[in-house]
Design a protein around this motif. Sequence first.
Motif, PDB file in Angstrom:
ATOM      1  N   ALA A  55       2.062  26.001   9.497  1.00 14.51           N
ATOM      2  CA  ALA A  55       2.346  24.699   8.897  1.00 14.51           C
ATOM      3  C   ALA A  55       1.853  24.646   7.452  1.00 14.51           C
ATOM      4  CB  ALA A  55       1.701  23.596   9.722  1.00 14.51           C
ATOM      5  N   THR A  56       0.669  25.193   7.192  1.00 12.11           N
ATOM      6  CA  THR A  56       0.127  25.227   5.835  1.00 12.11           C
ATOM      7  C   THR A  56       1.000  26.089   4.934  1.00 12.11           C
ATOM      8  OG1 THR A  56      -2.092  25.020   6.754  1.00 12.11           O
ATOM      9  CG2 THR A  56      -1.922  25.773   4.479  1.00 12.11           C
ATOM     10  N   ILE A  57       1.380  27.255   5.427  1.00  8.47           N
ATOM     11  CA  ILE A  57       2.248  28.150   4.649  1.00  8.47           C
ATOM     12  C   ILE A  57       3.599  27.486   4.395  1.00  8.47           C
ATOM     13  CG2 ILE A  57       3.499  30.359   4.730  1.00  8.47           C
ATOM     14  CD1 ILE A  57       0.600  30.743   4.089  1.00  8.47           C
ATOM     15  N   GLN A  58       4.133  26.801   5.399  1.00  8.15           N
ATOM     16  CA  GLN A  58       5.431  26.143   5.249  1.00  8.15           C
ATOM     17  C   GLN A  58       5.361  25.049   4.183  1.00  8.15           C
ATOM     18  OE1 GLN A  58       7.058  24.906   8.975  1.00  8.15           O
ATOM     19  NE2 GLN A  58       9.082  24.567   8.140  1.00  8.15           N
ATOM     20  N   ASN A  59       4.264  24.308   4.123  1.00  7.71           N
ATOM     21  CA  ASN A  59       4.101  23.290   3.080  1.00  7.71           C
ATOM     22  C   ASN A  59       4.015  23.932   1.700  1.00  7.71           C
ATOM     23  OD1 ASN A  59       4.124  21.220   4.941  1.00  7.71           O
ATOM     24  ND2 ASN A  59       1.907  21.166   5.131  1.00  7.71           N
ATOM     25  N   LEU A  64       6.984  25.400  -3.454  1.00 10.28           N
ATOM     26  CA  LEU A  64       7.604  26.422  -4.309  1.00 10.28           C
ATOM     27  C   LEU A  64       9.120  26.253  -4.363  1.00 10.28           C
ATOM     28  CD1 LEU A  64       5.571  29.628  -3.363  1.00 10.28           C
ATOM     29  CD2 LEU A  64       5.448  28.298  -5.464  1.00 10.28           C
ATOM     30  N   PHE A  65       9.746  25.863  -3.265  1.00  9.21           N
ATOM     31  CA  PHE A  65      11.190  25.629  -3.253  1.00  9.21           C
ATOM     32  C   PHE A  65      11.553  24.528  -4.245  1.00  9.21           C
ATOM     33  CE2 PHE A  65      13.727  27.364   0.517  1.00  9.21           C
ATOM     34  CZ  PHE A  65      12.998  28.521   0.558  1.00  9.21           C
ATOM     35  N   GLU A  66      10.754  23.467  -4.288  1.00  4.84           N
ATOM     36  CA  GLU A  66      11.014  22.372  -5.226  1.00  4.84           C
ATOM     37  C   GLU A  66      10.781  22.823  -6.665  1.00  4.84           C
ATOM     38  OE1 GLU A  66       8.608  19.052  -4.102  1.00  4.84           O
ATOM     39  OE2 GLU A  66       9.536  18.911  -2.112  1.00  4.84           O
ATOM     40  N   ASP A  67       9.716  23.585  -6.897  1.00  9.55           N
ATOM     41  CA  ASP A  67       9.396  24.034  -8.252  1.00  9.55           C
ATOM     42  C   ASP A  67      10.467  24.949  -8.834  1.00  9.55           C
ATOM     43  OD1 ASP A  67       7.054  22.608  -8.117  1.00  9.55           O
ATOM     44  OD2 ASP A  67       5.770  24.358  -7.754  1.00  9.55           O
ATOM     45  N   TYR A  68      11.054  25.800  -8.010  1.00  6.03           N
ATOM     46  CA  TYR A  68      12.019  26.783  -8.501  1.00  6.03           C
ATOM     47  C   TYR A  68      13.471  26.412  -8.196  1.00  6.03           C
ATOM     48  CZ  TYR A  68       8.028  29.703  -9.510  1.00  6.03           C
ATOM     49  OH  TYR A  68       6.861  30.185 -10.025  1.00  6.03           O
ATOM     50  N   ASN A  69      13.702  25.189  -7.748  1.00  8.37           N
ATOM     51  CA  ASN A  69      15.052  24.686  -7.488  1.00  8.37           C
ATOM     52  C   ASN A  69      15.837  25.619  -6.560  1.00  8.37           C
ATOM     53  OD1 ASN A  69      17.203  22.957  -7.603  1.00  8.37           O
ATOM     54  ND2 ASN A  69      18.017  23.803  -9.512  1.00  8.37           N
ATOM     55  N   ILE A  70      15.293  25.822  -5.369  1.00  8.17           N
ATOM     56  CA  ILE A  70      15.871  26.744  -4.396  1.00  8.17           C
ATOM     57  C   ILE A  70      16.402  25.953  -3.212  1.00  8.17           C
ATOM     58  CG2 ILE A  70      15.285  28.586  -2.775  1.00  8.17           C
ATOM     59  CD1 ILE A  70      13.333  29.623  -4.879  1.00  8.17           C
ATOM     60  N   GLN A  71      17.595  26.339  -2.739  1.00  6.30           N
ATOM     61  CA  GLN A  71      18.201  25.692  -1.584  1.00  6.30           C
ATOM     62  C   GLN A  71      18.176  26.652  -0.398  1.00  6.30           C
ATOM     63  OE1 GLN A  71      20.225  25.984  -4.521  1.00  6.30           O
ATOM     64  NE2 GLN A  71      19.366  24.085  -5.296  1.00  6.30           N
ATOM     65  N   SER A  72      17.604  26.187   0.696  1.00  6.38           N
ATOM     66  CA  SER A  72      17.543  27.013   1.907  1.00  6.38           C
ATOM     67  C   SER A  72      18.909  27.016   2.586  1.00  6.38           C
ATOM     68  CB  SER A  72      16.481  26.461   2.861  1.00  6.38           C
ATOM     69  OG  SER A  72      16.458  27.224   4.034  1.00  6.38           O
ATOM     70  N   LYS A  73      19.278  28.134   3.174  1.00  7.98           N
ATOM     71  CA  LYS A  73      20.533  28.232   3.914  1.00  7.98           C
ATOM     72  C   LYS A  73      20.324  27.957   5.397  1.00  7.98           C
ATOM     73  CE  LYS A  73      23.299  30.970   0.979  1.00  7.98           C
ATOM     74  NZ  LYS A  73      24.698  30.792   1.176  1.00  7.98           N
ATOM     75  N   LEU A 109      16.778  34.340 -12.938  1.00 11.36           N
ATOM     76  CA  LEU A 109      15.482  34.983 -12.831  1.00 11.36           C
ATOM     77  C   LEU A 109      14.470  34.144 -12.062  1.00 11.36           C
ATOM     78  CD1 LEU A 109      15.186  36.545 -16.383  1.00 11.36           C
ATOM     79  CD2 LEU A 109      15.738  37.684 -14.244  1.00 11.36           C
ATOM     80  N   LEU A 110      14.815  32.892 -11.734  1.00  9.00           N
ATOM     81  CA  LEU A 110      13.917  32.077 -10.927  1.00  9.00           C
ATOM     82  C   LEU A 110      13.690  32.704  -9.553  1.00  9.00           C
ATOM     83  CD1 LEU A 110      15.070  28.432 -11.724  1.00  9.00           C
ATOM     84  CD2 LEU A 110      13.035  29.613 -12.517  1.00  9.00           C
ATOM     85  N   CYS A 111      14.659  33.494  -9.088  1.00  7.89           N
ATOM     86  CA  CYS A 111      14.502  34.186  -7.802  1.00  7.89           C
ATOM     87  C   CYS A 111      13.278  35.093  -7.828  1.00  7.89           C
ATOM     88  CB  CYS A 111      15.728  35.027  -7.484  1.00  7.89           C
ATOM     89  SG  CYS A 111      17.233  34.089  -7.307  1.00  7.89           S
ATOM     90  N   TYR A 112      13.139  35.860  -8.877  1.00 13.11           N
ATOM     91  CA  TYR A 112      12.055  36.830  -8.955  1.00 13.11           C
ATOM     92  C   TYR A 112      10.719  36.156  -9.253  1.00 13.11           C
ATOM     93  CZ  TYR A 112      16.110  39.692  -8.880  1.00 13.11           C
ATOM     94  OH  TYR A 112      17.305  40.240  -8.509  1.00 13.11           O
ATOM     95  N   GLU A 113      10.757  35.076 -10.034  1.00 15.07           N
ATOM     96  CA  GLU A 113       9.533  34.312 -10.264  1.00 15.07           C
ATOM     97  C   GLU A 113       9.066  33.659  -8.961  1.00 15.07           C
ATOM     98  OE1 GLU A 113      10.191  31.625 -13.495  1.00 15.07           O
ATOM     99  OE2 GLU A 113      10.770  33.247 -14.845  1.00 15.07           O
TER     100      GLU A 113
END
Length: 182
Positions: A55-59, A64-73, A109-113
């Motif tokens: 749960a901690t890791i998921q939070n 990080l998903f919000e910071d790097y503008n990532i969409q989960s599939k 390059l946000l993927c690698y960051e």
Amino acid sequence: MLQRLLHALVLYLLQKSVFERIVLFSILTACCFIILSYVEHDEWVVVKRKQVGIATIQNDIAILFEDYNIQSKCTKIICTNKEVKQKHIQTKLPYTQHYYTLFFTCNGLLCYEFIRSLEALPTLFIHEVSSSNATIMQNSPTQPKTTYAIPSFSQSDNIANEFNMQWTQDMHIVFSIGTYQI
């Protein structure tokens, strides 16, 4: 048994000269003093291990998903085994409760960051990273968007910089969570 050991030790000391007895007594006193100082100052360290929960890791990953503008599939940030099988994600590792899967789309390059930030999370160990469906789109107001196949990542950076292009890709990460010492 203890009495026999004590008699042997006393006999050994009586056979030594006065100088040797003083040296042995000094060494014994120094050892006792050092042991007592460790006990007195709590220098005896007991190693404690702590497990970070999923749960901690998921939070942390959600931030990080919000910071790097990532969409989960997947429906959640961390994919379930059922979703992994439905999406036909291939991996060399077994799908068990100890391995977790991220499947997402990211830009440039946000993927690698993002992967570098993910590696910095405590007790998170990345086992496998793979990329698929990489596309480059040209951002030109006069021309329609054109999609190019990416020959390789080093060439795609040069192409993207020359023609003002953005590229996206799907990333698949398999990781596990370990323990750390306090």
